[in-house]
Design a protein around this motif. Structure first.
Motif, PDB file in Angstrom:
ATOM      1  N   VAL A 128       0.664  -1.681  -0.033  1.00  0.00           N
ATOM      2  CA  VAL A 128      -0.301   0.146   0.356  1.00  0.00           C
ATOM      3  C   VAL A 128       0.381   1.139  -0.042  1.00  0.00           C
ATOM      4  CG1 VAL A 128      -2.241  -0.544   1.046  1.00  0.00           C
ATOM      5  CG2 VAL A 128      -0.231  -0.409   2.760  1.00  0.00           C
ATOM      6  N   ARG A 129      -0.068   2.272  -0.765  1.00  0.00           N
ATOM      7  CA  ARG A 129       1.311   3.554  -0.545  1.00  0.00           C
ATOM      8  C   ARG A 129       0.323   4.470   0.433  1.00  0.00           C
ATOM      9  NH1 ARG A 129      -1.436   4.002  -6.155  1.00  0.00           N
ATOM     10  NH2 ARG A 129      -3.503   4.384  -4.909  1.00  0.00           N
ATOM     11  N   GLY A 130      -0.827   4.202   0.804  1.00  0.00           N
ATOM     12  CA  GLY A 130      -1.886   5.113   1.345  1.00  0.00           C
ATOM     13  C   GLY A 130      -1.433   5.263   3.367  1.00  0.00           C
ATOM     14  N   THR A 131      -1.493   5.897   3.551  1.00  0.00           N
ATOM     15  CA  THR A 131      -1.859   6.296   4.880  1.00  0.00           C
ATOM     16  C   THR A 131      -1.686   5.340   6.112  1.00  0.00           C
ATOM     17  OG1 THR A 131      -1.821   8.004   5.573  1.00  0.00           O
ATOM     18  CG2 THR A 131      -0.195   8.882   5.162  1.00  0.00           C
ATOM     19  N   SER A 132      -2.833   5.772   5.936  1.00  0.00           N
ATOM     20  CA  SER A 132      -4.354   5.018   7.142  1.00  0.00           C
ATOM     21  C   SER A 132      -4.359   3.367   7.376  1.00  0.00           C
ATOM     22  CB  SER A 132      -5.395   5.048   6.631  1.00  0.00           C
ATOM     23  OG  SER A 132      -6.229   4.541   6.201  1.00  0.00           O
ATOM     24  N   ALA A 133      -4.297   2.779   6.412  1.00  0.00           N
ATOM     25  CA  ALA A 133      -4.095   1.129   5.914  1.00  0.00           C
ATOM     26  C   ALA A 133      -2.429   0.865   6.123  1.00  0.00           C
ATOM     27  CB  ALA A 133      -3.978   0.726   4.728  1.00  0.00           C
ATOM     28  N   GLY A 157       0.959  -2.514   8.285  1.00  0.00           N
ATOM     29  CA  GLY A 157       2.501  -2.569   8.418  1.00  0.00           C
ATOM     30  C   GLY A 157       2.415  -2.284   6.757  1.00  0.00           C
ATOM     31  N   GLY A 158       1.998  -2.113   6.140  1.00  0.00           N
ATOM     32  CA  GLY A 158       3.001  -1.662   4.648  1.00  0.00           C
ATOM     33  C   GLY A 158       1.879  -2.664   3.163  1.00  0.00           C
ATOM     34  N   THR A 159       1.677  -3.448   4.057  1.00  0.00           N
ATOM     35  CA  THR A 159       0.236  -4.779   3.383  1.00  0.00           C
ATOM     36  C   THR A 159      -1.043  -3.829   3.442  1.00  0.00           C
ATOM     37  OG1 THR A 159       0.489  -6.451   4.863  1.00  0.00           O
ATOM     38  CG2 THR A 159       2.538  -5.910   2.983  1.00  0.00           C
ATOM     39  N   LYS A 160      -1.893  -4.675   2.157  1.00  0.00           N
ATOM     40  CA  LYS A 160      -3.445  -5.113   2.298  1.00  0.00           C
ATOM     41  C   LYS A 160      -3.920  -6.463   1.789  1.00  0.00           C
ATOM     42  CE  LYS A 160      -5.353  -1.909  -0.618  1.00  0.00           C
ATOM     43  NZ  LYS A 160      -6.138  -0.725  -0.734  1.00  0.00           N
ATOM     44  N   HIS A 161      -4.819  -7.058   3.394  1.00  0.00           N
ATOM     45  CA  HIS A 161      -4.859  -7.949   1.923  1.00  0.00           C
ATOM     46  C   HIS A 161      -6.105  -8.159   1.588  1.00  0.00           C
ATOM     47  CE1 HIS A 161      -2.138  -9.671   5.194  1.00  0.00           C
ATOM     48  NE2 HIS A 161      -2.968  -9.044   6.492  1.00  0.00           N
ATOM     49  N   PHE A 162      -6.251  -9.006   0.786  1.00  0.00           N
ATOM     50  CA  PHE A 162      -7.797  -8.223  -0.143  1.00  0.00           C
ATOM     51  C   PHE A 162      -7.903 -10.401  -0.160  1.00  0.00           C
ATOM     52  CE2 PHE A 162      -4.195  -9.700  -3.023  1.00  0.00           C
ATOM     53  CZ  PHE A 162      -4.579 -10.661  -3.217  1.00  0.00           C
ATOM     54  N   PHE A 163      -9.582 -10.040  -0.642  1.00  0.00           N
ATOM     55  CA  PHE A 163     -10.276 -11.790  -0.495  1.00  0.00           C
ATOM     56  C   PHE A 163     -10.744 -11.894  -2.147  1.00  0.00           C
ATOM     57  CE2 PHE A 163      -9.434 -11.505   4.284  1.00  0.00           C
ATOM     58  CZ  PHE A 163      -9.517 -13.056   4.266  1.00  0.00           C
ATOM     59  N   GLY A 164     -10.410 -12.458  -2.408  1.00  0.00           N
ATOM     60  CA  GLY A 164     -11.649 -12.809  -4.421  1.00  0.00           C
ATOM     61  C   GLY A 164     -12.729 -13.769  -3.976  1.00  0.00           C
ATOM     62  N   LEU A 165     -13.370 -13.298  -2.952  1.00  0.00           N
ATOM     63  CA  LEU A 165     -14.713 -14.366  -2.836  1.00  0.00           C
ATOM     64  C   LEU A 165     -15.248 -14.178  -4.150  1.00  0.00           C
ATOM     65  CD1 LEU A 165     -16.159 -11.743  -0.429  1.00  0.00           C
ATOM     66  CD2 LEU A 165     -14.411 -13.632   0.106  1.00  0.00           C
ATOM     67  N   PRO A 166     -15.405 -16.008  -4.440  1.00  0.00           N
ATOM     68  CA  PRO A 166     -16.929 -16.632  -5.348  1.00  0.00           C
ATOM     69  C   PRO A 166     -17.203 -15.801  -5.501  1.00  0.00           C
ATOM     70  CG  PRO A 166     -15.922 -18.538  -4.009  1.00  0.00           C
ATOM     71  CD  PRO A 166     -15.826 -17.130  -3.096  1.00  0.00           C
ATOM     72  N   GLY A 167     -18.239 -15.709  -6.331  1.00  0.00           N
ATOM     73  CA  GLY A 167     -19.559 -14.594  -6.836  1.00  0.00           C
ATOM     74  C   GLY A 167     -20.760 -15.418  -6.629  1.00  0.00           C
TER      75      GLY A 167
END
Ligand code: AMP
Ligand code: MG
Length: 428
Positions: free
Chosen positions: A300-305, A310-320
């Motif tokens: 991540v570049r942003g500040t709040s996240a 600690g510099g990473t943003k988690h993602f989930f790709g949930l099935p549709g």
């Protein structure tokens, strides 16, 4: 391309849960920002600092009954004792309890000095300004009195930081004089639904189209776990739109994408995430529904996240498919979100129940299944609650989901589930 059969290379439910659990532990060490909310608006928020008692609790020795404060030894003689005074809740006794006397007292009132028990109104005989405990009743020292500070001493920690605030915690904070509470800032959760077939809730779907139900469902689920849902415009199934949508979600603390993670020709979410620099922790697990689930993180570049993760943003790709989205959110995304929200309790909630009806195992072997079910929680003492499958037509069956109140866990190796079999259920 993902194979239609569960590949032995895919993680099992337990392996995937352990991997997500490690991320949850790491996230739990990063404290979110703190803000102040009024007590009336604190429901569902997460306490950011321990709650301490401002006074002893209770602040004075209080009677838990309407009756007579007395000395246990004198009351147990069953002799008449002089009624020396009366104290109602909100007042203080005029003096200490004289010898061979009792003191009329109401629930919640301070007990006069010298008294060591309260006998209940229902257990005494009153006669001409005197009272006696009716034989053969006895009273124990301390009976019906909560000593000053018995629940807590002034300054004691009553609740740790990370406690989710519900009505009981609001009441406790109120009793400590907290008109406001410090709470953790809510993590911002981007919800990106994908699919050319999706139309808005208010639209009439044309042939081949369906309404977007995952957006509103996930927004509600995110809010329930303590996140701030940020529903992005639905993305079409093409690389350009997906890239732009991922770019738009850059400021989120957690990213939930639905659809486009299966093995189809237009399932383009994984490549888009890869172009955005994603690290994938897994792409598919041995569960049903929810097998195509994708989990990873992005820099991540942003500040709040950054502060939180600690510099990473988690993602989930949930099935549709809606039931797949709901189950995978509960099992995997909710714990990550709870950790981002600063909660102490992050793990999915499982309970035991007993199968009500016979159900042949159906579907593919080698997958842990989480099937919509209805549990009757009104079990009698010594019994487990009874659970039954809700009839369903697969993971697109939103009606079955909405008529369920839990998911029945069918282990990878289970065969038939006889009536009475003890099973695990996943609670929403
Ligand atoms: P996908 O994971 O994109 O292959 O989608 C699987 C199934 O879920 C398809 O039948 C989709 O139409 C359906 N689906 C995908 N996204 C949504 C959504 N946001 N709301 C309701 N159904 C959806
Ligand atoms: Mg799709």
């Amino acid at each position: 391309m993902k194979s239609a059969l569960p590949s032995p290379d895919l993680l099992s439910y337990d392996e995937a849960a352990a991997l997500v659990g490690d991320c949850v532990l790491r996230l739990g060490k990063c404290r979110p920002a703190i803000e102040t909310v009024e007590l009336e608006r604190a429901m569902g928020r997460v306490l950011a600092r321990p709650l301490a008692a401002d006074l002893d609790q209770p602040p004075f020795a209080r009677s838990t009954r309407d009756g007579f404060a007395c000395r246990e030894a004198e009351a147990c003689t069953h002799k008449f004792l002089t009624i020396a005074g009366t104290t109602r809740a909100g007042l203080v006794p005029a003096g200490p309890l004289p010898p061979r006397a009792a003191w009329e007292i109401m629930t919640g009132a301070p007990v006069p000095a010298g008294a060591d028990a309260v006998v209940m109104l229902e257990h005494v005989e009153v006669d001409a300004g005197r009272v006696r405990l009716l034989p053969p009743r006895k009273v124990e020292p301390g009976e019906n009195i909560v000593a000053q500070g018995a629940q807590a001493r002034a300054g004691d920690e009553l609740l740790p930081a990370g406690t989710t605030i519900h009505s009981a915690q609001i009441a406790l904070a109120a009793s400590c004089g907290c008109a406001t509470l410090p709470v953790f800032a809510r993590p911002r959760v981007a919800i990106l639904t994908t699919g050319d077939e999706l139309v808005a809730v208010s639209a009439m779907p044309a042939p081949g189209q369906i309404r977007n139900s995952n957006g509103p469902m996930l927004a509600a689920m995110v809010a329930a776990v303590g996140g701030e849902p940020w529903v992005l415009p639905t993305a079409a199934d093409n690389a350009q739109t997906l890239d732009a949508s991922l770019e738009q979600a850059a400021d989120a603390d957690l990213l939930l994408i639905t659809g486009g993670v299966s093995a189809g020709k237009f399932d383009l979410v994984e490549p888009a995430l890869a172009r955005a620099g994603a690290r994938f922790h897994f792409t598919g697990i041995r569960i049903q529904p929810g097998k195509p689930l994708v989990f990873g993180d992005l820099s991540v570049r942003g500040t709040s996240a950054t502060q939180k993760t600690g510099g990473t943003k988690h993602f989930f790709g949930l099935p549709g498919n809606p039931v797949s989205s709901a189950v995978t959110f509960l099992l995997f995304a909710a714990p990550v979100l709870a950790a981002l929200a600063g909660k102490r309790e992050t793990a999915p909630r499982f309970a035991l129940a007993r199968m009500a009806t016979h159900a042949e195992r159906n579907g593919k072997p080698g997958l842990t299944r989480f099937l919509p079910a209805y549990c009757d929680f009104g079990a009698s003492v010594g019994e487990l609650p009874e659970v039954a499958f809700v009839p369903w037509h697969g993971s697109g069956d939103l009606g079955a989901l909405a008529r369920s109140n839990c998911f029945l866990v069918v282990p990878e190796v289970a065969h038939g589930l006889e009536p009475g079999t003890v099973v695990q259920i996943l609670l929403p």
